[in-house]
Write an enzyme that holds these catalytic residues in place. Structure first.
Site: not given
Ligand code: IMP
Ligand code: MG
Length: 389
Positions: A26, A29, A53-54, A204
């Site tokens: 977040d 990007k 979520g871009h 991420q």
């Molecule tokens: P997962 O990737 O959905 O398994 O989530 C694992 C951890 O990464 C959690 O703390 C999510 O909130 C975080 N996370 C996964 N994808 C994103 C992202 O795109 N932005 C921010 N946090 C993320």
């Molecule tokens: Mg995001």
């Protein structure tokens, strides 16, 4: 690097770059990639899935891409590629392709998907909800899909395409092909991509990387520069690797967050920065900029240059706090568990978009402590708000 292409002299930039998250995701990007993308032939996603979520603003309208690379489709140039390191929920991709088709029916033919990527199945999403407890996952089935892949029970898109049985995924693939999407891997595309310019879009952030993030509070993919090579892009080394970070810090999900703020301080900044998850809508945790974490991310992630975002959100502060050290410098991700941040304050700015001369002290501090040059800054949601520094 300039190239001379056959028959006539054509000067063209053939430089690949990567834009990675230098914190917990977040960082902005999507916005950065979107505003740079028209200078590139390809925008490539290489890790993660619909957990990303871009957020992008096009002509004042907000779009959130979960799987689709953040390419600016208003410009005729970039094509989008979804690489084999991703885990892809074909129903969600079908949704995003349909939305693209709705904008302009020619757009899906600019989208390429590597059939070696693994699929996210409904049972993966179900399992994610059951296991979610301590990590705070986005429940998009990412962890279980990568677990299936590693335990050698996963399914690739390729298998879903040619499965003798008809299945839901085959339906989505056929529909997407009908709209123009190409399912092609790098063995087929390499020649076409070799002399082009590629922008690799990380998902991420380094602090959520499966190897270098704060385990176990991580996602399950590689968000460092290594993720690009895992997909097979050895022929397209990025010459610059930009790490994106906000001028403060946010995080969703559980786990250590050394500079975290509580109460009203956090809430005020959350509201000003609209810090609610683009994928899940969850309120994001908020803190001041964490330069030791940023330095760690630069070193572990292969970052060569920085891009700092959301300066407009801190407009009007007299002094801006910065965490410039921990009592003990982090040498491994373990050190973040008991990190004790040490703060300084630097002069604030009144209106970052109008007068960026006041950002100098903050930026110089970041540069000095990370040994990475800040190359771009962003002071708003429009493409014109991304400026070289
Ligand atoms: P997962 O990737 O959905 O398994 O989530 C694992 C951890 O990464 C959690 O703390 C999510 O909130 C975080 N996370 C996964 N994808 C994103 C992202 O795109 N932005 C921010 N946090 C993320
Ligand atoms: Mg995001």
């Amino acid at each position: 690097m300039d190239i001379v292409s056959a028959g006539f002299l054509r000067l063209r930039t053939v430089m690949n770059i990567a834009v990675l998250g230098a914190a917990w995701g977040d960082e902005g990007k999507g916005h950065i990639v979107h505003s740079l993308s028209s200078n590139y032939d390809w925008v490539v996603r290489f890790n993660g899935g619909a957990n990303a979520g871009h957020t992008i603003y096009r002509d004042g309208t907000k779009y959130v891409h979960n799987l689709m690379p953040s390419f600016d489709w208003r410009s005729g140039t970039p094509k989008a590629f979804l690489g084999s390191g991703m885990v892809i929920d074909l129903e969600q991709l079908h949704k995003e392709v349909t939305a693209l088709w709705g904008v302009n029916s020619l757009l899906p033919s600019r989208v390429y998907v590597d059939p070696d990527a693994f699929v996210v199945l409904p049972e993966h999403k179900e399992l994610d909800k059951q296991l979610n407890g301590h990590i705070g996952s986005t429940n998009r089935g990412i962890g279980p899909a990568y677990t299936s892949k590693i335990s050698r029970t996963g399914l690739r898109i390729r298998e879903r395409m040619y499965d003798a049985d008809t299945n839901r995924d085959q339906h989505f693939i056929k529909e997407m092909q009908r709209m123009g999407v190409h399912f092609k891997g790098l063995m087929e595309l390499r020649r076409e991509m070799e002399d082009t310019s590629i922008l690799f879009e990380g998902a991420q952030g380094i602090m959520l990387d499966i190897n270098h993030g704060i385990y176990p509070y991580v996602s399950c993919s590689e968000s460092t520069v290594a993720g690009i090579y895992s997909c097979g892009f050895h022929f397209a080394r990025p010459e610059k690797v930009y790490g994106v970070a906000k001028c403060y810090t946010t995080k969703v999900g559980e786990g250590p967050f050394p500079t975290e703020l509580q109460g009203d301080d956090a809430q005020n900044l959350r509201v000003r920065g609209n810090e609610y998850g683009a994928t899940t809508g969850r309120p994001r945790r908020i803190g001041w900029v964490d330069v030791p974490a940023l330095d760690y991310a630069c070193q572990k992630g292969g970052i060569t240059n920085l891009i700092l975002t959301k300066f407009d959100i801190l407009n009007g502060m007299d002094r801006v706090p910065m965490c410039v050290a921990y009592e003990k410098s982090p040498v491994s991700s373990f050190d973040f568990y008991d990190a004790k941040p040490q703060y300084i304050t630097v002069p604030g700015w009144q209106d970052a978009a109008k007068d960026d001369s006041q950002l100098g002290t903050f930026i110089q501090k970041v540069e000095r402590l990370t040994s990475c040059a800040v190359s771009y800054i962003s002071c708003g949601t429009d493409a014109k708000d991304v400026r070289p520094w």
